[in-house]
Design a protein around this motif. Structure first.
Motif, PDB file in Angstrom:
ATOM      1  N   ASP A   1      -4.644  -9.543 -13.018  1.00 26.04           N
ATOM      2  CA  ASP A   1      -3.839  -8.358 -13.247  1.00 26.04           C
ATOM      3  C   ASP A   1      -3.797  -7.517 -11.964  1.00 26.04           C
ATOM      4  O   ASP A   1      -4.844  -7.105 -11.459  1.00 26.04           O
ATOM      5  CB  ASP A   1      -4.464  -7.564 -14.392  1.00 26.04           C
ATOM      6  CG  ASP A   1      -3.688  -6.311 -14.762  1.00 26.04           C
ATOM      7  OD1 ASP A   1      -2.648  -6.037 -14.128  1.00 26.04           O
ATOM      8  OD2 ASP A   1      -4.126  -5.623 -15.691  1.00 26.04           O
ATOM      9  N   PRO A   2      -2.619  -7.224 -11.421  1.00 26.54           N
ATOM     10  CA  PRO A   2      -2.541  -6.421 -10.199  1.00 26.54           C
ATOM     11  C   PRO A   2      -3.143  -5.026 -10.364  1.00 26.54           C
ATOM     12  O   PRO A   2      -3.692  -4.472  -9.419  1.00 26.54           O
ATOM     13  CB  PRO A   2      -1.045  -6.333  -9.901  1.00 26.54           C
ATOM     14  CG  PRO A   2      -0.353  -7.211 -10.852  1.00 26.54           C
ATOM     15  CD  PRO A   2      -1.329  -7.675 -11.880  1.00 26.54           C
ATOM     16  N   VAL A   3      -3.067  -4.473 -11.566  1.00 23.45           N
ATOM     17  CA  VAL A   3      -3.663  -3.154 -11.812  1.00 23.45           C
ATOM     18  C   VAL A   3      -5.184  -3.240 -11.679  1.00 23.45           C
ATOM     19  O   VAL A   3      -5.830  -2.369 -11.101  1.00 23.45           O
ATOM     20  CB  VAL A   3      -3.259  -2.611 -13.205  1.00 23.45           C
ATOM     21  CG1 VAL A   3      -3.997  -1.330 -13.537  1.00 23.45           C
ATOM     22  CG2 VAL A   3      -1.758  -2.393 -13.260  1.00 23.45           C
ATOM     23  N   GLU A   4      -5.766  -4.319 -12.199  1.00 25.41           N
ATOM     24  CA  GLU A   4      -7.204  -4.525 -12.088  1.00 25.41           C
ATOM     25  C   GLU A   4      -7.618  -4.661 -10.631  1.00 25.41           C
ATOM     26  O   GLU A   4      -8.619  -4.082 -10.200  1.00 25.41           O
ATOM     27  CB  GLU A   4      -7.605  -5.776 -12.874  1.00 25.41           C
ATOM     28  CG  GLU A   4      -9.096  -6.019 -12.927  1.00 25.41           C
ATOM     29  CD  GLU A   4      -9.451  -7.266 -13.728  1.00 25.41           C
ATOM     30  OE1 GLU A   4     -10.627  -7.643 -13.680  1.00 25.41           O
ATOM     31  OE2 GLU A   4      -8.571  -7.849 -14.388  1.00 25.41           O
ATOM     32  N   ALA A   5      -6.850  -5.393  -9.852  1.00 27.81           N
ATOM     33  CA  ALA A   5      -7.148  -5.568  -8.427  1.00 27.81           C
ATOM     34  C   ALA A   5      -7.057  -4.223  -7.698  1.00 27.81           C
ATOM     35  O   ALA A   5      -7.906  -3.907  -6.861  1.00 27.81           O
ATOM     36  CB  ALA A   5      -6.193  -6.578  -7.805  1.00 27.81           C
TER      37      ALA A   5
ATOM     38  N   LEU B   1      -7.445  -1.227  -9.041  1.00 27.08           N
ATOM     39  CA  LEU B   1      -8.563  -0.412  -9.505  1.00 27.08           C
ATOM     40  C   LEU B   1      -9.840  -0.785  -8.761  1.00 27.08           C
ATOM     41  O   LEU B   1     -10.605   0.083  -8.334  1.00 27.08           O
ATOM     42  CB  LEU B   1      -8.753  -0.588 -11.010  1.00 27.08           C
ATOM     43  CG  LEU B   1      -9.867   0.226 -11.664  1.00 27.08           C
ATOM     44  CD1 LEU B   1      -9.649   1.720 -11.464  1.00 27.08           C
ATOM     45  CD2 LEU B   1      -9.943  -0.091 -13.148  1.00 27.08           C
ATOM     46  N   LEU B   2     -10.067  -2.077  -8.578  1.00 27.72           N
ATOM     47  CA  LEU B   2     -11.248  -2.519  -7.836  1.00 27.72           C
ATOM     48  C   LEU B   2     -11.198  -2.023  -6.391  1.00 27.72           C
ATOM     49  O   LEU B   2     -12.208  -1.581  -5.839  1.00 27.72           O
ATOM     50  CB  LEU B   2     -11.363  -4.047  -7.872  1.00 27.72           C
ATOM     51  CG  LEU B   2     -12.571  -4.621  -7.163  1.00 27.72           C
ATOM     52  CD1 LEU B   2     -13.871  -4.112  -7.785  1.00 27.72           C
ATOM     53  CD2 LEU B   2     -12.538  -6.135  -7.204  1.00 27.72           C
ATOM     54  N   GLY B   3     -10.021  -2.065  -5.781  1.00 25.77           N
ATOM     55  CA  GLY B   3      -9.872  -1.567  -4.415  1.00 25.77           C
ATOM     56  C   GLY B   3     -10.207  -0.089  -4.311  1.00 25.77           C
ATOM     57  O   GLY B   3     -10.885   0.343  -3.382  1.00 25.77           O
ATOM     58  N   VAL B   4      -9.738   0.686  -5.277  1.00 25.00           N
ATOM     59  CA  VAL B   4     -10.033   2.125  -5.300  1.00 25.00           C
ATOM     60  C   VAL B   4     -11.529   2.342  -5.517  1.00 25.00           C
ATOM     61  O   VAL B   4     -12.154   3.168  -4.846  1.00 25.00           O
ATOM     62  CB  VAL B   4      -9.205   2.839  -6.397  1.00 25.00           C
ATOM     63  CG1 VAL B   4      -9.673   4.266  -6.604  1.00 25.00           C
ATOM     64  CG2 VAL B   4      -7.733   2.792  -6.055  1.00 25.00           C
ATOM     65  N   LEU B   5     -12.114   1.586  -6.441  1.00 22.59           N
ATOM     66  CA  LEU B   5     -13.542   1.711  -6.736  1.00 22.59           C
ATOM     67  C   LEU B   5     -14.388   1.440  -5.499  1.00 22.59           C
ATOM     68  O   LEU B   5     -15.366   2.136  -5.244  1.00 22.59           O
ATOM     69  CB  LEU B   5     -13.927   0.743  -7.869  1.00 22.59           C
ATOM     70  CG  LEU B   5     -15.378   0.776  -8.323  1.00 22.59           C
ATOM     71  CD1 LEU B   5     -15.689   2.112  -8.991  1.00 22.59           C
ATOM     72  CD2 LEU B   5     -15.655  -0.359  -9.281  1.00 22.59           C
TER      73      LEU B   5
END
Length: 123
Positions: free
Chosen positions: A95-99, A101-105
Motif C-alpha cells: 500500500d503506497p499510504v503504508e509506505a 507513513l513508514l517514511g514519515v515515521l
C-alpha cells in the motif's frame, strides 16, 4: 594535535546528516542523541570521531539518512548509490499510504515515534 581515531567516520556522518537535512550546528548533538535514543555523550563521540556506533546502529543510520552503508562505515563507494545502499526492497509495502507513513515515521525522533505509537494504539 593528533586526529581522533575515527575522524573519517565522523566526517562521513556529518555529510550524511547534512545531505538528509538533519539538525545542524549546536543542535546536532542533542538532536542525534534524541533521534537514536543514545546519551548526548555518545552522540558527541560519534560526531567527534571518538567512537563508532555499533553495527546495528550504523545500519539504522544509513537507512534513515538514505546513504550507502559501505560508504558510511568504510568510506568506500559513493554516498548514495542504489546498488550499494541499505534500503528496503521496492514493493515491500503493498500500500503506497503504508509506505508513506513508514517514511514519515522514520523521520521522527524516538520520543515522537513512541508518542505516535501510544496515540495510535489507544483503543
Amino acid at each position: 594535535m593528533p586526529q581522533p581515531p575515527h575522524a573519517e567516520f565522523a566526517r562521513r556522518l556529518h555529510r550524511a546528516l547534512d545531505a538528509s537535512g538533519f539538525a545542524a550546528g549546536r543542535r546536532r548533538t542533542g538532536a542525534l542523541s534524541e533521534y537514536y535514543g543514545v546519551s548526548r555523550e555518545t552522540a558527541r563521540k560519534w560526531l567527534g570521531g571518538l567512537a563508532l556506533p555499533e553495527l546495528d546502529r550504523m545500519i539504522e543510520i544509513a537507512i534513515h539518512h538514505h546513504v550507502s552503508f559501505e560508504w558510511l562505515a568504510t568510506g568506500r563507494g559513493v554516498l548514495k548509490d542504489s546498488k550499494l545502499a541499505v534500503r528496503d526492497t521496492p514493493g515491500k509495502y503493498g500500500d503506497p499510504v503504508e509506505a508513506r507513513l513508514l517514511g514519515v515515521l522514520r523521520k521522527l525522533s524516538r520520543k515522537q515515534q513512541r508518542a505516535l505509537i501510544d496515540l495510535l494504539d489507544t483503543p
